[in-house]
Scaffold this motif. Structure first.
Motif, PDB file in Angstrom:
ATOM      1  N   ILE A 186      72.921  44.119  50.108  1.00 39.02           N
ATOM      2  CA  ILE A 186      74.388  43.401  50.023  1.00 39.02           C
ATOM      3  C   ILE A 186      74.490  42.235  50.868  1.00 39.02           C
ATOM      4  CG2 ILE A 186      76.669  44.031  50.638  1.00 39.02           C
ATOM      5  CD1 ILE A 186      75.882  45.846  48.593  1.00 39.02           C
ATOM      6  N   SER A 187      75.082  41.222  50.239  1.00 34.41           N
ATOM      7  CA  SER A 187      75.329  39.919  50.619  1.00 34.41           C
ATOM      8  C   SER A 187      76.805  39.601  50.238  1.00 34.41           C
ATOM      9  CB  SER A 187      74.416  38.716  50.530  1.00 34.41           C
ATOM     10  OG  SER A 187      73.062  39.040  50.829  1.00 34.41           O
ATOM     11  N   LEU A 188      77.605  39.458  51.129  1.00 29.43           N
ATOM     12  CA  LEU A 188      79.034  38.793  50.991  1.00 29.43           C
ATOM     13  C   LEU A 188      79.715  38.428  52.067  1.00 29.43           C
ATOM     14  CD1 LEU A 188      80.932  41.496  52.401  1.00 29.43           C
ATOM     15  CD2 LEU A 188      80.200  42.778  50.583  1.00 29.43           C
ATOM     16  N   GLU A 189      80.712  37.766  51.764  1.00 27.99           N
ATOM     17  CA  GLU A 189      81.793  37.288  52.849  1.00 27.99           C
ATOM     18  C   GLU A 189      83.308  37.673  52.540  1.00 27.99           C
ATOM     19  OE1 GLU A 189      81.268  33.146  51.711  1.00 27.99           O
ATOM     20  OE2 GLU A 189      79.648  32.924  53.528  1.00 27.99           O
ATOM     21  N   ILE A 190      83.569  38.209  53.898  1.00 28.67           N
ATOM     22  CA  ILE A 190      85.106  38.416  53.802  1.00 28.67           C
ATOM     23  C   ILE A 190      85.899  37.305  54.295  1.00 28.67           C
ATOM     24  CG2 ILE A 190      86.406  40.018  54.742  1.00 28.67           C
ATOM     25  CD1 ILE A 190      84.491  41.432  53.157  1.00 28.67           C
ATOM     26  N   PRO A 191      86.809  36.989  53.592  1.00 25.76           N
ATOM     27  CA  PRO A 191      87.588  35.664  53.808  1.00 25.76           C
ATOM     28  C   PRO A 191      88.707  36.121  54.793  1.00 25.76           C
ATOM     29  CG  PRO A 191      88.366  36.659  51.624  1.00 25.76           C
ATOM     30  CD  PRO A 191      87.145  37.296  52.055  1.00 25.76           C
ATOM     31  N   ALA A 192      88.869  35.322  55.870  1.00 20.95           N
ATOM     32  CA  ALA A 192      89.964  35.639  56.831  1.00 20.95           C
ATOM     33  C   ALA A 192      91.242  35.523  56.418  1.00 20.95           C
ATOM     34  CB  ALA A 192      89.923  34.603  58.024  1.00 20.95           C
ATOM     35  N   ASN A 193      92.121  36.637  57.056  1.00 20.08           N
ATOM     36  CA  ASN A 193      93.443  36.575  56.621  1.00 20.08           C
ATOM     37  C   ASN A 193      93.795  37.042  55.058  1.00 20.08           C
ATOM     38  OD1 ASN A 193      93.166  34.808  59.189  1.00 20.08           O
ATOM     39  ND2 ASN A 193      95.340  35.837  59.219  1.00 20.08           N
ATOM     40  N   ARG A 194      92.874  37.585  54.529  1.00 24.79           N
ATOM     41  CA  ARG A 194      93.079  37.958  53.242  1.00 24.79           C
ATOM     42  C   ARG A 194      92.881  39.411  53.074  1.00 24.79           C
ATOM     43  NH1 ARG A 194      94.658  33.838  53.125  1.00 24.79           N
ATOM     44  NH2 ARG A 194      94.267  31.796  52.083  1.00 24.79           N
ATOM     45  N   ILE A 195      93.340  39.851  51.912  1.00 34.14           N
ATOM     46  CA  ILE A 195      93.226  41.434  51.595  1.00 34.14           C
ATOM     47  C   ILE A 195      91.680  41.409  50.738  1.00 34.14           C
ATOM     48  CG2 ILE A 195      93.652  43.722  50.749  1.00 34.14           C
ATOM     49  CD1 ILE A 195      96.739  43.088  51.603  1.00 34.14           C
ATOM     50  N   THR A 196      90.811  41.734  50.939  1.00 35.08           N
ATOM     51  CA  THR A 196      89.254  42.159  50.159  1.00 35.08           C
ATOM     52  C   THR A 196      89.225  43.589  49.676  1.00 35.08           C
ATOM     53  OG1 THR A 196      88.070  40.262  51.587  1.00 35.08           O
ATOM     54  CG2 THR A 196      86.823  41.734  50.265  1.00 35.08           C
ATOM     55  N   VAL A 197      89.476  43.823  48.434  1.00 35.58           N
ATOM     56  CA  VAL A 197      89.317  45.015  48.070  1.00 35.58           C
ATOM     57  C   VAL A 197      87.791  45.439  47.578  1.00 35.58           C
ATOM     58  CG1 VAL A 197      90.106  46.604  46.182  1.00 35.58           C
ATOM     59  CG2 VAL A 197      91.648  45.096  47.343  1.00 35.58           C
ATOM     60  N   LEU A 198      87.613  46.585  47.848  1.00 36.40           N
ATOM     61  CA  LEU A 198      86.290  46.888  47.687  1.00 36.40           C
ATOM     62  C   LEU A 198      86.407  47.986  46.514  1.00 36.40           C
ATOM     63  CD1 LEU A 198      84.148  47.789  50.821  1.00 36.40           C
ATOM     64  CD2 LEU A 198      83.365  46.272  48.921  1.00 36.40           C
ATOM     65  N   LEU A 199      85.897  47.909  45.469  1.00 38.03           N
ATOM     66  CA  LEU A 199      86.058  48.804  44.205  1.00 38.03           C
ATOM     67  C   LEU A 199      84.808  49.425  43.914  1.00 38.03           C
ATOM     68  CD1 LEU A 199      88.425  47.153  41.572  1.00 38.03           C
ATOM     69  CD2 LEU A 199      88.836  49.228  42.949  1.00 38.03           C
ATOM     70  N   GLY A 200      84.450  50.459  43.168  1.00 37.88           N
ATOM     71  CA  GLY A 200      83.484  51.157  42.842  1.00 37.88           C
ATOM     72  C   GLY A 200      83.481  52.571  42.622  1.00 37.88           C
ATOM     73  N   PRO A 201      82.805  53.048  41.493  1.00 37.76           N
ATOM     74  CA  PRO A 201      82.708  54.508  41.418  1.00 37.76           C
ATOM     75  C   PRO A 201      82.262  55.397  42.738  1.00 37.76           C
ATOM     76  CG  PRO A 201      80.958  53.360  40.072  1.00 37.76           C
ATOM     77  CD  PRO A 201      81.689  52.183  40.867  1.00 37.76           C
ATOM     78  N   SER A 202      82.768  56.524  42.740  1.00 34.39           N
ATOM     79  CA  SER A 202      82.519  57.351  43.859  1.00 34.39           C
ATOM     80  C   SER A 202      81.069  57.406  44.094  1.00 34.39           C
ATOM     81  CB  SER A 202      83.124  58.703  43.519  1.00 34.39           C
ATOM     82  OG  SER A 202      82.696  59.534  44.553  1.00 34.39           O
ATOM     83  N   GLY A 203      80.744  57.273  45.290  1.00 34.73           N
ATOM     84  CA  GLY A 203      79.090  57.566  46.006  1.00 34.73           C
ATOM     85  C   GLY A 203      78.407  56.131  45.579  1.00 34.73           C
ATOM     86  N   CYS A 204      79.065  55.033  45.424  1.00 35.73           N
ATOM     87  CA  CYS A 204      78.298  53.737  45.417  1.00 35.73           C
ATOM     88  C   CYS A 204      78.241  53.316  46.831  1.00 35.73           C
ATOM     89  CB  CYS A 204      79.213  52.836  44.299  1.00 35.73           C
ATOM     90  SG  CYS A 204      80.610  52.064  45.210  1.00 35.73           S
ATOM     91  N   GLY A 205      78.585  53.866  47.625  1.00 36.48           N
ATOM     92  CA  GLY A 205      78.320  53.202  49.095  1.00 36.48           C
ATOM     93  C   GLY A 205      79.471  52.361  49.887  1.00 36.48           C
ATOM     94  N   LYS A 206      80.606  52.599  49.288  1.00 40.36           N
ATOM     95  CA  LYS A 206      81.908  51.969  49.875  1.00 40.36           C
ATOM     96  C   LYS A 206      82.052  52.331  51.357  1.00 40.36           C
ATOM     97  CE  LYS A 206      84.685  53.221  46.709  1.00 40.36           C
ATOM     98  NZ  LYS A 206      83.617  54.253  46.126  1.00 40.36           N
ATOM     99  N   THR A 207      82.123  53.539  51.628  1.00 37.85           N
ATOM    100  CA  THR A 207      82.360  54.043  52.891  1.00 37.85           C
ATOM    101  C   THR A 207      81.029  53.636  53.912  1.00 37.85           C
ATOM    102  OG1 THR A 207      83.582  55.875  51.990  1.00 37.85           O
ATOM    103  CG2 THR A 207      82.741  56.218  54.395  1.00 37.85           C
ATOM    104  N   THR A 208      80.020  53.549  53.271  1.00 38.82           N
ATOM    105  CA  THR A 208      78.643  53.374  54.257  1.00 38.82           C
ATOM    106  C   THR A 208      78.963  51.948  54.432  1.00 38.82           C
ATOM    107  OG1 THR A 208      77.438  55.038  52.775  1.00 38.82           O
ATOM    108  CG2 THR A 208      76.230  53.486  54.173  1.00 38.82           C
ATOM    109  N   LEU A 209      79.307  51.011  53.409  1.00 35.86           N
ATOM    110  CA  LEU A 209      79.136  49.651  53.919  1.00 35.86           C
ATOM    111  C   LEU A 209      80.330  49.356  54.976  1.00 35.86           C
ATOM    112  CD1 LEU A 209      78.765  46.853  53.267  1.00 35.86           C
ATOM    113  CD2 LEU A 209      80.176  46.788  51.449  1.00 35.86           C
TER     114      LEU A 209
END
Ligand SMILES: Nc1ncnc2c1ncn2[C@@H]1O[C@H](COP(=O)(O)OP(=O)(O)OP(=O)(O)O)[C@@H](O)[C@H]1O
Ligand SMILES: [Mg+2]
Lengths: 272, 284
Positions: free
Chosen positions: A45-68
């Motif tokens: 996983i490589s990503l950047e979270i822009p400051a003062n923005r809302i970044t939405v993480l989407l994906g099917p259940s079990g894809c690892g969002k909570t873990t991230l």
């Protein structure tokens, strides 16, 4: 000594500096991998979270969002079975590979979980908790902060006459807002919200959404949600994950109107 | 088909209700018996006086020596057990949160310790006592009973702490608390009703146990004023008096049993009240 004006001024400065550095990044994840035994939960996983923005993480259940999200505030430390590698940078500090002052790192991230977990104390003490463990003893400052953050989440009018009541006496929607206020009181830079509205009624959900829209002036928000409409309403930046991998990321208009991958196309169709 | 289900349901409800109420009935029966049998001997002297000369032949006096001894031993032992058990249970559930195997191994050992009969603790305490050149005394009794009830304290408290959702740990850590702060400010608070139960259960076991104090605390007609003096206990007072050929003395054994039961009931109510009062703020 204590002076509310300086605190407010500090906040104004934050807003200005945010406005200036338009494309500032709050967080950078670099080559993050998480294994649980043989199970490769997060893959490169490589990503950047822009400051003062809302970044939405989407994906099917079990894809690892909570873990991230858990990697971001080091809660993966609580799970021995998880082997984590890679880097997560705030500015130039790699927060993933340090064991130095972990509480301070976690204080930079407010966590809002799927169901609210109010501390087993009063409403007031929930919000004051973060300040107290920071060593702040000044009663006036704490009172001020409690009121300010309860107002920030729109809870003040509802609870001002029963601040000493147990936090659990609140409705679930109120508890979730209390948890948000409690998180804000420790002055985080980033809010990690893991399906924060999934246990809430529609009206409480709307309130939380509204708060997020207001809050992005001061905070960076990472939001996991399964509600596509919510994603569309809130997202400034979208990351779509599938099976531990980032499949697509970009602006919501691009991703939602012209999905490139079959996975996202399928997810958008099933989700509607 | 449907009728069979209804009958099945009725039989099951009847059976479970029957079992529940018969258990309560048996308990009431026990209390009734000791109360009736000890009634004649229940007078203020029983709790206010120590045995005078000839007490064990029906002479004047009471069992204040045993009441005091039992309370001293049970309170002392419970305090020690709290001192051991509180950090231990928090350690298992907070510091060891990542290490499920270690947690379970520790729990296994504690359960084994819980299961050891109290006479074995008595024998162990006795050996320890001789090794240190001590006599049967209040202190030796307190230490032995503390060993007996510590596993109960830890495991009872631990059992409640282990049901606390991980989300609460995570919420506390996410706010920037250290593990120690999480343990004492959040997890202990959430588990407080369980802590009260643990204290009550340990105290009850401690005050009611005869075998562990038999060799270690000794017996005396006086109220002990020093830790190195022997101490009488209610279970042993009951035992000695019950063995007497004189009916009045046997009556006093039952009266002593009433006193012991009353102490435990009183504590039960106090504990329930406290647990209720402090679980108001709890996450459910
Ligand atoms: N501690 C763990 N040990 C083993 N496997 C784990 C652990 N935590 C998560 N996993 C696995 O990692 C995968 C991703 O889990 P995660 O909770 O991150 O998914 P998610 O995207 O948040 O799903 P959901 O949308 O249902 O919340 C799942 O397959 C899960 O079983
Ligand atoms: Mg999840």
């Amino acid at each position: 000594m204590f002076n509310p004006d300086t605190i407010l001024a500090e906040k104004d400065q934050n807003i200005q500096s945010a406005a200036v550095s338009h494309e500032a990044k709050a967080l950078r994840v670099n080559n993050l991998n998480v294994y649980a035994g043989d199970h490769h939960i997060l893959r490169d996983i490589s990503l950047e979270i822009p400051a003062n923005r809302i970044t939405v993480l989407l994906g099917p259940s079990g894809c690892g969002k909570t873990t991230l999200l858990k990697c971001m505030n080091k809660l993966t430390d609580l799970y021995k079975e998880l082997k984590v590698s890679g880097n997560i940078f705030i500015g130039t500090d790699d927060i993933l590979n340090t064991t130095h002052n972990i509480p301070a790192i976690r204080q930079k991230m407010g966590l809002l979980s799927q169901r609210p977990y109010p501390l087993p104390v009063s409403i007031y003490k929930n919000v004051a908790y973060g300040l107290k463990i920071k060593g702040i003893r000044d009663k006036k400052l704490i009172d001020f902060s409690v009121e300010k953050h309860l107002r920030e989440v729109g809870l003040w009018e509802e609870v001002k006459n029963r601040l000493n009541a147990p936090a659990t006496s609140l409705s679930i929607g109120q508890q979730q807002r209390l948890c948000l206020a409690r998180g804000l009181a420790v002055k985080p830079a980033i809010i990690l919200a893991d399906e924060p509205t999934s246990a809430l009624d529609p009206i409480s959900s709307k309130i939380i959404e509204h708060l997020f829209r207001e809050m992005k002036r001061h905070y960076t928000i990472v939001l996991v949600t399964h509600v596509l409409r919510q994603a569309i309403r809130l997202a400034d930046h979208v990351i779509f994950m599938c099976d531990g991998r980032i499949v697509e990321q970009g602006s919501p208009s691009d991703l939602f109107s012209q999905p490139e991958s079959d996975e996202l196309r399928a997810y958008l169709i099933d989700g509607n | 088909m449907r009728r069979i289900k209804i009958i099945e349901e009725k039989i099951f409800v009847f059976l479970s209700a029957f079992m529940t109420y018969s258990l309560i009935l048996v308990l009431l029966f026990i209390i009734g018996v000791i109360f009736v049998k000890g009634f004649n001997a229940l007078n203020p002297d029983m709790v206010l006086k120590t045995p005078r000369g000839g007490y064990y032949y029906g002479g004047e006096g009471g069992v204040l020596n045993a009441i005091a001894g039992s309370l001293y031993i049970a309170i002392g032992a419970t305090l020690i057990a709290i001192f051991i058990g509180l950090p231990a249970a928090l350690y298992i559930n907070v510091q060891l949160i990542r290490h499920r195997k270690t947690q379970n191994t520790i729990r296994y050992f504690l359960d084994a310790l819980w299961g050891i009969p109290s006479i074995v603790y008595g024998a162990f305490g006795f050996t320890l006592m001789l090794f240190f050149g001590m006599n049967a005394s209040l202190l030796a009794g307190i230490i032995t009973v503390a060993l007996l009830i510590s596993p109960i304290m830890v495991r009872t408290f631990d059992e409640v702490l282990s049901t606390i959702p991980r989300g609460l740990h995570e919420a506390s850590l996410a706010l920037g608390s250290t593990r120690t702060e999480t343990a004492f400010k959040v997890i202990f608070r959430q588990g407080f009703p369980g802590f009260i139960t643990a204290v009550l259960l340990s105290f009850g076991r401690g005050i009611g146990d005869a075998a562990s104090v038999l060799f270690t605390a000794g017996y005396t007609d006086n109220v002990p004023v020093n830790l190195d003096e022997p101490a009488a206990t209610l279970p042993l007072a009951i035992f000695f008096q019950l063995g007497s050929p004189i009916p009045e003395v046997r009556e006093r054994a039952f009266a002593s049993a009433v006193i012991l039961t009353f102490i435990i009931l009183l504590l039960s109510f106090a504990a329930r009240y406290l647990a209720k009062k402090y679980s108001r703020t709890n996450l459910r």
